[in-house]
Design an enzyme around this catalytic site. Structure first.
Site, PDB file in Angstrom:
ATOM      1  N   GLU A 137     -18.816 -47.284 -18.334  1.00  0.00           N
ATOM      2  CA  GLU A 137     -20.336 -47.326 -18.264  1.00  0.00           C
ATOM      3  C   GLU A 137     -20.848 -47.397 -19.686  1.00  0.00           C
ATOM      4  O   GLU A 137     -20.647 -46.478 -20.601  1.00  0.00           O
ATOM      5  CB  GLU A 137     -21.066 -46.433 -17.592  1.00  0.00           C
ATOM      6  CG  GLU A 137     -22.493 -46.431 -17.510  1.00  0.00           C
ATOM      7  CD  GLU A 137     -23.432 -45.420 -16.653  1.00  0.00           C
ATOM      8  OE1 GLU A 137     -22.801 -44.510 -16.386  1.00  0.00           O
ATOM      9  OE2 GLU A 137     -24.429 -45.942 -16.256  1.00  0.00           O
ATOM     10  N   GLU A 235     -31.205 -44.115 -10.790  1.00  0.00           N
ATOM     11  CA  GLU A 235     -30.956 -42.912 -11.484  1.00  0.00           C
ATOM     12  C   GLU A 235     -31.684 -42.723 -12.469  1.00  0.00           C
ATOM     13  O   GLU A 235     -31.872 -42.975 -13.771  1.00  0.00           O
ATOM     14  CB  GLU A 235     -29.433 -43.189 -12.131  1.00  0.00           C
ATOM     15  CG  GLU A 235     -28.794 -41.847 -12.682  1.00  0.00           C
ATOM     16  CD  GLU A 235     -27.566 -42.384 -13.756  1.00  0.00           C
ATOM     17  OE1 GLU A 235     -26.602 -42.050 -13.406  1.00  0.00           O
ATOM     18  OE2 GLU A 235     -27.637 -43.227 -14.512  1.00  0.00           O
TER      19      GLU A 235
END
Ligand code: 3PY
EC number: 5.3.1.22
Length: 256
Positions: A137, A235
């Site tokens: 990520e 998120e």
């Protein structure tokens, strides 16, 4: 659109009972959930709530979260990765998330880039045959993760391509990418199949889509028009209660 609620933030103010947030996500009509730090969770309670609600677990963060830019961390990471893959299989998650770690003082970017490639090559061996992929990520270094090594989606994709194994992908967090000034179509062009999972939040504030100024809908449409068909991970930190943040999200991105 299939939405996955990150229950570290969504439903947190409504339910201190972590596993119960899965039931709240089901009641809100979401398709999946995700969370971090599985080693600190009551896994039997999570497993029970997943079975009861029939929600999917879209992803888990691979433990331990230690800097993969540092070769000294690799052995411990690979041991934890094996356990994380077993947990992912137990709970039905197909994606594990890995963070690169900090840009280490005294090491060149090229050395750390190579350390990531080497580590992920070994990670692919660990994951081969498990049905679970690891998504590296990229994160923004302007607001949330000052000092983090991997702030460029293109460099993340280059690392994935150098490793060149089907088990290794990226997580594309639209919030982090747009905060870094990237253009989704530009950075993912011809490489959308390397994206294992997507996250969204708005800016400023890292709150629900529609609370800020990012063109999240444009990025998401591009992703889906170009072949992404996975979950959209919510998120973000709700500005108020989760339910009204979801109403704003669906108004902005479309309901499912
Ligand atoms: O740590 C973060 O900011 C993340 O986006 C984790 O997925």
């Amino acid at each position: 659109m299939k939405y996955s609620a990150c229950i570290e933030w969504l439903f947190a103010s409504e339910s201190p009972d972590f596993a119960n947030r899965i039931r709240l996500a089901r009641d809100a009509g979401l398709d999946a959930i995700e969370f971090w730090k599985w080693t600190e969770k009551d896994i039997p309670a999570v497993e029970k709530a997943l079975a009861e609600t029939k929600l999917s677990l879209s992803s888990l963060v691979a433990e331990p979260m230690i800097p993969l830019t540092d070769t000294a961390s690799h052995d411990a990471f690979l041991v934890g990765l094996r356990a994380s893959a077993e947990m992912a299989n137990r709970l039905g998650a197909k994606v594990l998330i890995a963070q690169a770690g900090d840009d280490l003082p005294g090491r060149t970017r090229a050395e750390q880039h190579q350390a990531l490639v080497d580590c992920l090559g070994h990670a692919a061996d660990v994951l081969a045959g498990t049905g679970v992929v690891l998504g590296l990520e990229p994160l923004n270094t302007l607001i949330d993760h000052k000092g983090y090594f991997l702030h460029s989606t293109v460099e993340g994709l280059d690392i994935v391509d150098e490793v060149n194994r089907p088990e290794i992908r990226i997580v594309y967090d639209i919030y982090h990418s747009l905060v870094m000034g990237e253009d989704t179509a530009n950075v993912l062009k011809d490489r959308i199949d390397r994206v294992a999972h997507v996250h969204v939040a708005d800016h400023p504030g890292r709150n629900e889509p529609g609370s800020g100024t990012l063109e999240l809908s444009k990025s998401l449409h591009w992703l889906f028009d170009n072949g992404y068909d996975g979950f959209v991970g919510l998120e973000y930190r709700p500005t108020a209660d989760t339910q009204s943040s979801l109403a704003t999200t669906f108004r902005t991105l479309g309901s499912h």
